[in-house]
Design an enzyme around this catalytic site. Structure first.
Site, PDB file in Angstrom:
ATOM      1  N   GLU A 252      51.382  46.094  56.563  1.00  0.00           N
ATOM      2  CA  GLU A 252      52.548  45.243  56.852  1.00  0.00           C
ATOM      3  C   GLU A 252      53.038  45.673  58.224  1.00  0.00           C
ATOM      4  O   GLU A 252      53.660  46.732  58.354  1.00  0.00           O
ATOM      5  CB  GLU A 252      53.652  45.473  55.814  1.00  0.00           C
ATOM      6  N   CYS A 291      61.694  43.786  60.745  1.00  0.00           N
ATOM      7  CA  CYS A 291      60.375  43.243  61.092  1.00  0.00           C
ATOM      8  C   CYS A 291      60.420  41.725  61.203  1.00  0.00           C
ATOM      9  O   CYS A 291      59.716  41.133  62.005  1.00  0.00           O
ATOM     10  CB  CYS A 291      59.343  43.678  60.076  1.00  0.00           C
ATOM     11  N   GLU A 391      57.229  42.988  70.399  1.00  0.00           N
ATOM     12  CA  GLU A 391      58.320  43.281  69.468  1.00  0.00           C
ATOM     13  C   GLU A 391      59.250  44.329  70.104  1.00  0.00           C
ATOM     14  O   GLU A 391      58.827  45.448  70.380  1.00  0.00           O
ATOM     15  CB  GLU A 391      57.713  43.843  68.176  1.00  0.00           C
TER      16      GLU A 391
HETATM   17  P1  NAD Z   1      55.574  53.431  63.062  1.00  0.00           P
HETATM   18  O1  NAD Z   1      54.277  52.725  63.087  1.00  0.00           O
HETATM   19  O2  NAD Z   1      55.953  54.270  64.211  1.00  0.00           O
HETATM   20  O3  NAD Z   1      55.657  54.399  61.786  1.00  0.00           O
HETATM   21  C1  NAD Z   1      55.479  53.910  60.479  1.00  0.00           C
HETATM   22  C2  NAD Z   1      54.982  55.041  59.616  1.00  0.00           C
HETATM   23  O4  NAD Z   1      53.667  55.385  60.027  1.00  0.00           O
HETATM   24  C3  NAD Z   1      55.790  56.327  59.729  1.00  0.00           C
HETATM   25  O5  NAD Z   1      55.885  56.941  58.475  1.00  0.00           O
HETATM   26  C4  NAD Z   1      54.965  57.160  60.681  1.00  0.00           C
HETATM   27  O6  NAD Z   1      55.171  58.538  60.545  1.00  0.00           O
HETATM   28  C5  NAD Z   1      53.562  56.768  60.269  1.00  0.00           C
HETATM   29  N1  NAD Z   1      52.522  56.983  61.268  1.00  0.00           N
HETATM   30  C6  NAD Z   1      52.643  57.049  62.611  1.00  0.00           C
HETATM   31  N2  NAD Z   1      51.431  57.268  63.167  1.00  0.00           N
HETATM   32  C7  NAD Z   1      50.534  57.320  62.155  1.00  0.00           C
HETATM   33  C8  NAD Z   1      49.106  57.520  62.090  1.00  0.00           C
HETATM   34  N3  NAD Z   1      48.365  57.715  63.175  1.00  0.00           N
HETATM   35  N4  NAD Z   1      48.521  57.479  60.876  1.00  0.00           N
HETATM   36  C9  NAD Z   1      49.241  57.267  59.747  1.00  0.00           C
HETATM   37  N5  NAD Z   1      50.580  57.122  59.762  1.00  0.00           N
HETATM   38  C10 NAD Z   1      51.221  57.126  60.948  1.00  0.00           C
HETATM   39  O7  NAD Z   1      56.667  52.318  62.752  1.00  0.00           O
HETATM   40  P2  NAD Z   1      58.241  52.512  62.737  1.00  0.00           P
HETATM   41  O8  NAD Z   1      58.675  52.624  64.157  1.00  0.00           O
HETATM   42  O9  NAD Z   1      58.615  53.551  61.757  1.00  0.00           O
HETATM   43  O10 NAD Z   1      58.722  51.118  62.115  1.00  0.00           O
HETATM   44  C11 NAD Z   1      58.925  49.986  62.850  1.00  0.00           C
HETATM   45  C12 NAD Z   1      57.760  49.048  62.725  1.00  0.00           C
HETATM   46  O11 NAD Z   1      57.550  48.733  61.347  1.00  0.00           O
HETATM   47  C13 NAD Z   1      58.007  47.730  63.398  1.00  0.00           C
HETATM   48  O12 NAD Z   1      56.866  47.341  64.108  1.00  0.00           O
HETATM   49  C14 NAD Z   1      58.275  46.772  62.247  1.00  0.00           C
HETATM   50  O13 NAD Z   1      58.013  45.432  62.531  1.00  0.00           O
HETATM   51  C15 NAD Z   1      57.393  47.324  61.192  1.00  0.00           C
HETATM   52  N6  NAD Z   1      57.841  46.881  59.869  1.00  0.00           N
HETATM   53  C16 NAD Z   1      57.130  45.893  59.235  1.00  0.00           C
HETATM   54  C17 NAD Z   1      57.563  45.421  58.007  1.00  0.00           C
HETATM   55  C18 NAD Z   1      56.828  44.314  57.289  1.00  0.00           C
HETATM   56  O14 NAD Z   1      57.166  44.026  56.150  1.00  0.00           O
HETATM   57  N7  NAD Z   1      55.834  43.692  57.881  1.00  0.00           N
HETATM   58  C19 NAD Z   1      58.698  45.970  57.419  1.00  0.00           C
HETATM   59  C20 NAD Z   1      59.394  46.972  58.084  1.00  0.00           C
HETATM   60  C21 NAD Z   1      58.940  47.429  59.324  1.00  0.00           C
END
Ligand code: NAD
Length: 497
Positions: A252, A291, A391
């Protein structure tokens, strides 16, 4: 439990094996307000091993559906009992208003109840007509196994629950890794699962950074499925890491969501007021860190000046502050990085010719020591601008215009994402036509943001793979098995001897 024992493995609360900790920052004043364990690879491997044991040898995957559903309902009740405390914690950790924190808890409880009802109402298998009464053929669904659940910081409890509730309903075990920025309510949720009576080892949590904890979960050979919610760049890393072990992957990811407003939606003053109000809500709730934020306003040219003028006037009046303070409508951004990113996008948009109609700055004065940014409206944008294509994940609304229905659809679909979008019109035929042509996972007609636990949520294009919520949100956590029983076995005689 001491403050740092936020890792839960096989029913036991622990500190990190390395002893490392991480400070959790209140984004409203940039002060430290909690300390959590900073897990690493060793903690992650221990958690996966516990989940593996609980799946292979434990009772949960074989627990009758009615008992699993009853546990999910108990969790929903416990969430409601703790609504105020959880709502306040979410508000402080993620910087949202207290009311938003409370609503999140309600939505989370609804998700647990929904998946409990869904599994209870299933028939338990689909009999397939094999063309002979000597064959009994049935397709059943089984839990997929050990699930790695990785979640973002903007809706910590909600995103974790959209994964945890169906994973448990289906009979899986899991390791959840919340965002390192906002892990606190997910830790509390694991406590509630324990209190509800979930067997040890079924629910495990490792607090820590994306790399190594999330990265290790994604590649781990004993993990059967990774469900990730977060940004596009981390999501692609997760998919690559999962490839070697060919695990199931659900993603997601982000969105760049169009809010298309036709002039006929605003013919009366009342309708105009509604469309402006909802455009504000679409773009600025939770300071745009959503998101599905309606961050691209695509408005009919003839309506532009009136609509954007009123929108900008109201955006300037939005009251910023600490989420728990009375009368506050918008909290801070979650981190200094998010603030800097927002400022950088606004600067690049202005350099590319956008016209600032509201915001475009940090608020000044006492009470704004945290990561606050004024809701910002950028007029005269076009689709080649970075701020329109990428975004921002901050309180920034761009304005583009169209003259025809085809042009509106083309603009709204001109994104690599495809999470959500809306169309505002008084013409029901146009509403259905445009909704049908939008390449987005959710389309609202004369509304923005609502979702239902019964309806699938997810994206087209680079917004992701798979769906959460709805029947498909449960199916993600299952394997289908075809059981073919020959009731009268006989030789096939394919081979002569
Ligand atoms: P992010 O990708 O920085 O982090 C998300 C999660 O992934 C965190 O727990 C982080 O520690 C982990 N992570 C980071 N690098 C990783 C790796 N290499 N391998 C595995 N895990 C890793 O995102 P964020 O800044 O926490 O959240 C914002 C983003 O989330 C935005 O792009 C938003 O659109 C998206 N989002 C999407 C939805 C949806 O339903 N589609 C919902 C909420 C947020």
């Amino acid at each position: 439990m001491s403050a740092q024992q936020t890792i839960h493995v096989g029913g036991e609360w622990r500190s990190a094996a390395s002893g490392a900790t991480r400070e959790i920052i209140d984004p409203a004043d940039a002060t430290v307000f909690a300390l959590v364990a900073e897990g690493g690879t060793e903690d992650t491997d221990a958690a996966v091993a516990a989940a593996r044991r609980a799946f292979d040898e434990g009772e949960w995957p074989r627990t009758p559906v009615a008992e699993r559903a009853a546990l999910l309902r108990r969790v929903a009740d416990l969430l409601q009992r703790n609504r105020e405390a959880l709502g306040a914690l979410e508000s402080r950790d993620a910087g949202k208003t207290l009311e938003e924190g409370r609503v999140d808890v309600d939505c989370v409880a609804d998700a647990f109840r929904y998946f409990a009802d869904l599994v209870m109402n299933e028939s338990g298998g689909r009999v397939v007509d094999a063309g002979s009464d000597e064959i009994h053929s049935v397709v059943v669904h089984e839990p997929v196994g050990v699930c790695a659940l990785i979640t973002p910081w903007n809706y910590p409890l909600l995103q974790a629950s959209w994964k945890i509730a169906p994973a448990l309903a289906a009979g899986n075990t899991f390791v959840v890794k919340p965002s390192e920025i906002t892990p606190l309510t997910t830790v509390e949720l694991i406590h509630l699962l324990e209190e509800a009576g979930l067997p040890d080892g079924v629910a495990n949590i490792v607090t820590g950074a994306g790399d190594p904890v999330g990265a290790r979960l994604a590649e781990h050979p004993d993990v059967d499925l990774v469900s990730f919610t977060g940004g596009l760049s981390s999501g692609t890393k997760v998919m690559r890491a999962a490839a070697d072990s060919v695990k199931k992957v659900a993603l997601e990811l982000g969105g760049k969501n169009p809010n298309v407003v036709f002039a006929d939606a605003c013919e009366s003053d009342e309708d105009f007021d509604t469309a402006v109000d909802q455009a504000l809500n679409a773009a600025f709730i939770h300071s745009g860190q959503v998101c599905s934020a309606g961050s691209r306003l695509i408005v009919e040219e003839s309506l532009r000046e009136r609509f954007v003028g009123e929108l900008a006037r109201r955006a300037e009046k939005i009251r910023l502050g600490r989420g728990t303070d009375h009368g506050v409508e918008c909290g801070p951004l979650v981190s200094p990085q998010q603030l800097a990113k927002t400022e950088e996008y606004v600067a690049s948009a202005l350099a590319e010719g956008a016209v600032l109609r509201a915001g475009g700055r940090r608020p000044e004065g006492e009470g704004y020591e945290g990561y606050f940014y004024r809701p910002t409206v950028l007029d005269q944008c076009h689709r080649e601008m970075r701020v329109v294509r990428e975004e921002v994940f901050g309180p920034v609304l761009t304005v583009e215009t169209f003259r025809t229905e085809d042009e509106a659809v083309a603009l709204a679909n001109d994104t690599e994402y495809g999470l959500a979008g809306a169309v505002w019109t008084a013409d029901p035929g146009r509403a259905r036509r445009v909704a049908g042509r939008l390449r987005h996972g959710t389309v609202w007609i004369n509304d923005f943001h609502p979702y239902l636990p019964q309806a699938e949520w997810g994206g087209y294009g680079k917004s992701g793979i798979g769906r959460e919520l709805g029947p498909a949100g449960l199916a993600e956590y299952r394997e289908a098995k075809h059981i073919y029983q020959n009731l009268a076995p006989r030789p096939v005689r394919w081979f002569a001897g």
